[in-house]
Design a protein around this motif. Structure first.
Motif: not given
Length: 142
Positions: A100-117
């Motif tokens: 759950s901790r890693w799911y929260w980390r990935f979902s937290k940074w999905a839009w600000p970092m993941g989508v632009p990348a």
């Protein structure tokens, strides 16, 4: 008058000895009760220095210092590795909360970092790669 003074010096109060004995007995029974309560709350004896081991440094409450200093083993038995309840608490929380901790980390940074990348990878890198491939094919005879 001499008769009265003689009588008063001979006569003793019968309660004086009883009061003194009762007070002493009450103090002694209170001491016994305190000693009995402290004996029940602690182990019979502390583990010897040879059989003690410490695995890590943990915040041990002061009422559990004797229990913490004791080793978790049966006398006469052989235990090669012990796992304290404090370590179990720490490691259980670490592994149990991990997904759950890693799911929260990935979902937290999905839009600000993941989508632009992903957008940069698709539109910039892949388009540059396609342009290079087209230039090589245009200039090569085979």
């Amino acid at each position: 008058s001499s008769f009265g003074s003689a009588v008063s010096s001979v006569v003793h109060c019968p309660l004086a000895h009883f009061v003194n004995t009762a007070a002493t007995a009450g103090v002694m029974s209170l001491r016994r009760a305190i000693a009995r309560a402290s004996e029940l709350s602690l182990p019979l004896r502390k583990t010897s220095k040879k059989d003690q081991t410490r695995i890590g440094v943990y915040p041990v409450p002061p009422e559990a210092h004797v229990w913490w200093n004791n080793r978790y083993q049966v006398p006469g038995g052989e235990i090669k590795q012990s796992f304290s309840p404090y370590q179990q608490k720490i490691m259980w929380q670490y592994f149990w909360n991990g997904p759950s901790r890693w799911y929260w980390r990935f979902s937290k940074w999905a839009w600000p970092m993941g989508v632009p990348a992903i957008i940069v990878y698709i539109f910039v890198y892949k388009s540059c790669e396609a342009d290079v491939e087209a230039a090589i094919r245009a200039e090569t005879w085979y």
